[in-house]
Design an enzyme around this catalytic site. Structure first.
Site, PDB file in Angstrom:
ATOM      1  N   VAL A  90       2.328   6.280  -3.964  1.00  8.76           N
ATOM      2  CA  VAL A  90       3.280   6.693  -5.055  1.00  8.76           C
ATOM      3  C   VAL A  90       2.732   8.095  -5.402  1.00  8.76           C
ATOM      4  O   VAL A  90       3.745   8.965  -5.485  1.00  8.76           O
ATOM      5  CB  VAL A  90       3.137   5.662  -6.506  1.00  8.76           C
ATOM      6  CG1 VAL A  90       3.901   6.348  -7.527  1.00  8.76           C
ATOM      7  CG2 VAL A  90       3.516   4.539  -6.335  1.00  8.76           C
ATOM      8  N   HIS A 119       7.204  -2.937 -18.786  1.00  8.15           N
ATOM      9  CA  HIS A 119       7.376  -3.055 -17.303  1.00  8.15           C
ATOM     10  C   HIS A 119       6.862  -4.324 -16.895  1.00  8.15           C
ATOM     11  O   HIS A 119       5.854  -4.539 -16.579  1.00  8.15           O
ATOM     12  CB  HIS A 119       6.590  -2.058 -16.670  1.00  8.15           C
ATOM     13  CG  HIS A 119       6.884  -1.751 -15.055  1.00  8.15           C
ATOM     14  ND1 HIS A 119       8.381  -1.888 -14.631  1.00  8.15           N
ATOM     15  CD2 HIS A 119       6.162  -1.919 -14.400  1.00  8.15           C
ATOM     16  CE1 HIS A 119       8.045  -1.916 -13.522  1.00  8.15           C
ATOM     17  NE2 HIS A 119       6.872  -1.622 -13.076  1.00  8.15           N
TER      18      HIS A 119
HETATM   19  O1  TXD Z   1       7.022   1.411 -12.461  1.00 11.13           O
HETATM   20  C1  TXD Z   1       5.632   1.738 -12.225  1.00 11.13           C
HETATM   21  N1  TXD Z   1       5.011   1.995 -12.936  1.00 11.13           N
HETATM   22  C2  TXD Z   1       5.066   1.563 -10.691  1.00 11.13           C
HETATM   23  C3  TXD Z   1       3.550   1.418 -11.156  1.00 11.13           C
HETATM   24  C4  TXD Z   1       5.838   1.380  -9.720  1.00 11.13           C
HETATM   25  C5  TXD Z   1       4.906   1.521  -8.575  1.00 11.13           C
HETATM   26  C6  TXD Z   1       3.513   1.330  -8.423  1.00 11.13           C
HETATM   27  N2  TXD Z   1       3.025   1.145  -9.736  1.00 11.13           N
HETATM   28  C7  TXD Z   1       1.501   1.473  -9.794  1.00 11.13           C
HETATM   29  O2  TXD Z   1       1.056   2.411  -9.323  1.00 11.13           O
HETATM   30  C8  TXD Z   1       0.661   0.432  -8.959  1.00 11.13           C
HETATM   31  O3  TXD Z   1       0.617  -0.985  -9.425  1.00 11.13           O
HETATM   32  C9  TXD Z   1      -0.812   1.072  -8.946  1.00 11.13           C
HETATM   33  O4  TXD Z   1      -1.125   0.801 -10.020  1.00 11.13           O
HETATM   34  C10 TXD Z   1      -0.357   2.522  -8.866  1.00 11.13           C
HETATM   35  C11 TXD Z   1      -0.596   3.527  -7.623  1.00 11.13           C
HETATM   36  O5  TXD Z   1       0.350   2.622  -6.641  1.00 11.13           O
HETATM   37  P1  TXD Z   1       0.218   3.182  -5.213  1.00 11.13           P
HETATM   38  O6  TXD Z   1       1.073   2.354  -4.393  1.00 11.13           O
HETATM   39  O7  TXD Z   1       0.271   4.498  -5.165  1.00 11.13           O
HETATM   40  O8  TXD Z   1      -1.356   2.595  -4.805  1.00 11.13           O
HETATM   41  P2  TXD Z   1      -2.246   2.916  -3.831  1.00 11.13           P
HETATM   42  O9  TXD Z   1      -1.693   3.525  -2.396  1.00 11.13           O
HETATM   43  O10 TXD Z   1      -3.413   2.173  -3.615  1.00 11.13           O
HETATM   44  O11 TXD Z   1      -2.947   4.431  -4.205  1.00 11.13           O
HETATM   45  C12 TXD Z   1      -3.968   4.679  -5.346  1.00 11.13           C
HETATM   46  C13 TXD Z   1      -4.670   5.595  -5.135  1.00 11.13           C
HETATM   47  C14 TXD Z   1      -5.669   5.685  -3.814  1.00 11.13           C
HETATM   48  O12 TXD Z   1      -5.280   6.749  -3.166  1.00 11.13           O
HETATM   49  C15 TXD Z   1      -6.977   5.652  -4.478  1.00 11.13           C
HETATM   50  O13 TXD Z   1      -7.990   6.313  -3.989  1.00 11.13           O
HETATM   51  C16 TXD Z   1      -6.714   6.190  -5.977  1.00 11.13           C
HETATM   52  O14 TXD Z   1      -5.589   5.628  -6.334  1.00 11.13           O
HETATM   53  N3  TXD Z   1      -7.871   6.144  -6.694  1.00 11.13           N
HETATM   54  C17 TXD Z   1      -8.191   7.239  -7.531  1.00 11.13           C
HETATM   55  N4  TXD Z   1      -8.071   8.453  -7.610  1.00 11.13           N
HETATM   56  C18 TXD Z   1      -8.667   9.376  -8.685  1.00 11.13           C
HETATM   57  N5  TXD Z   1      -9.586   8.885  -9.370  1.00 11.13           N
HETATM   58  C19 TXD Z   1     -10.101   7.360  -9.327  1.00 11.13           C
HETATM   59  N6  TXD Z   1     -10.941   7.159 -10.030  1.00 11.13           N
HETATM   60  C20 TXD Z   1      -9.266   6.725  -8.449  1.00 11.13           C
HETATM   61  N7  TXD Z   1      -9.705   5.328  -8.170  1.00 11.13           N
HETATM   62  C21 TXD Z   1      -8.587   5.047  -7.235  1.00 11.13           C
END
Ligand code: TXD
Length: 314
Positions: free
Chosen positions: A14, A176
């Site tokens: 995302v 949601h």
């Molecule tokens: O409608 C909505 N709100 C949503 C929500 C629609 C789609 C996805 N939705 C949620 O977004 C999903 O349930 C997840 O909780 C988030 C992110 O989804 P995504 O598909 O992007 O997940 P990924 O690909 O696993 O990416 C998460 C990233 C990954 O690169 C981790 O390394 C990073 O988050 N991450 C962090 N970044 C910074 N700081 C910290 N602490 C951290 N921990 C993990």
């Protein structure tokens, strides 16, 4: 003139598609930050190398340091875990609360005037947490979900009618999750309510598919969840804020009595502008829809209480 600055936290699916849409549409310069070393840097460089072909002049920086996010106008939080086999929703709640709580503290420190848009699930609770941890006014902290749910609903209606998806404006309220509340009487196809164009049973079928919209994608993908439509929706919200467009968009907003609901985050239409939420728009809804909205809001309140004792500072 300096371009607006948007920080996207989380360089996963995302986050990176959000960053890509923001720079390709030249909405803002972007800082993409993640805890994984190299991931945001690699994705940012890859996107910059598309600039000569795509023709955008906005810039994207990949980083692991919050100093680089300084003075962002908008912060989009997509970082977190998705549910893995064996994990309960509560496990996800606590894990992501830990992650999002830490991120918000850092972001708020470096960008005290920013607008925060949360995306991480469970969305409504993470938005509440972001508000608490940031110490910002409620109008500057809101979540992305209703716009996505409405976009899904609009697409299904366009599919059923064989019309252009962009001609459909759907409205979905509530949290949601399974308790979201589609409102067909405020869903329009080129100005005509969908209730005049489709039979009630077809509308109900579309509403149910909308409620299950996230799960339908997860089932296909097997690992991970949707990101193309979620990033489109997040970017629309960023654009409304930076462009001060004053559009009414369904968002997860803090309610202070609107729809008879108080002191909880819930999905409602809100007018967005440069300072965040300018007003929550109260649409006339049926008694059943109102009850469903209250059930949804109470569910969010219960989940917020689960984290409030341990993770939210007073
Ligand atoms: O409608 C909505 N709100 C949503 C929500 C629609 C789609 C996805 N939705 C949620 O977004 C999903 O349930 C997840 O909780 C988030 C992110 O989804 P995504 O598909 O992007 O997940 P990924 O690909 O696993 O990416 C998460 C990233 C990954 O690169 C981790 O390394 C990073 O988050 N991450 C962090 N970044 C910074 N700081 C910290 N602490 C951290 N921990 C993990």
């Amino acid at each position: 003139m300096a371009k607006p600055k948007v920080t996207v936290v989380g360089a996963g699916f995302v986050g990176s598609t959000t960053a890509q849409r923001l720079v390709e549409k030249e909405i803002a310069d972007v800082v993409l930050i993640d805890v994984v070393e190299g991931l945001p840097q690699g994705k940012a460089l890859d996107m910059m190398e598309s600039a000569p072909v795509e023709g955008f002049s906005t810039a994207i920086l990949g980083t692991n340091r919050y100093e680089d996010t300084q003075d962002s106008d908008v912060i989009v939080i997509t970082a977190g875990l998705a549910r893995k086999p064996g994990m309960t929703r509560d496990d996800l709640l606590f894990k992501n609360a830990e992650i999002v709580g830490g991120i918000v503290e850092q972001c708020a420190r470096y960008s005290p005037s920013a607008v925060i848009i949360t995306v991480t699930n469970p969305l409504d609770v993470m938005t509440y947490l972001a508000w608490k941890k940031s110490g910002f006014e409620t109008r500057r902290v809101f979540g992305m979900a209703g716009e996505l749910d409405s976009a899904r609903c609009a697409y299904f209606i366009a599919e059923a009618l064989g019309c252009k998806p962009a001609d459909v404006k759907a409205m979905v309220l509530g949290g949601h999750g399974d308790e979201m509340v589609p409102v067909p009487q405020h869903t329009f196809v080129q100005g005509r309510p969908v209730t005049e164009l489709l039979p009630a049973d077809k509308i109900e079928q579309i509403n149910q598919r909308t409620r299950d919209g996230g799960a339908e994608i997860v089932k296909y993908l097997k690992t991970g969840s949707a990101y193309y439509a979620p990033s489109s929706s997040a970017v629309r919200m960023v654009r409304a804020v930076l462009g001060d467009t004053r559009e009414v968009i369904p968002v997860c907003a803090y309610l202070t009595g609107e729809y008879g609901i108080r002191d909880v985050y819930c999905g409602v239409p809100a007018r967005l502008g440069r300072s965040g939420i300018l007003e929550v728009v109260e649409l006339p809804i049926t008694e059943d829809q109102r009850k469903a909205l209250h059930v949804s809001a109470e569910h969010v309140r219960e989940n917020c209480a689960k984290i409030s004792t341990t993770q939210v500072k007073p």
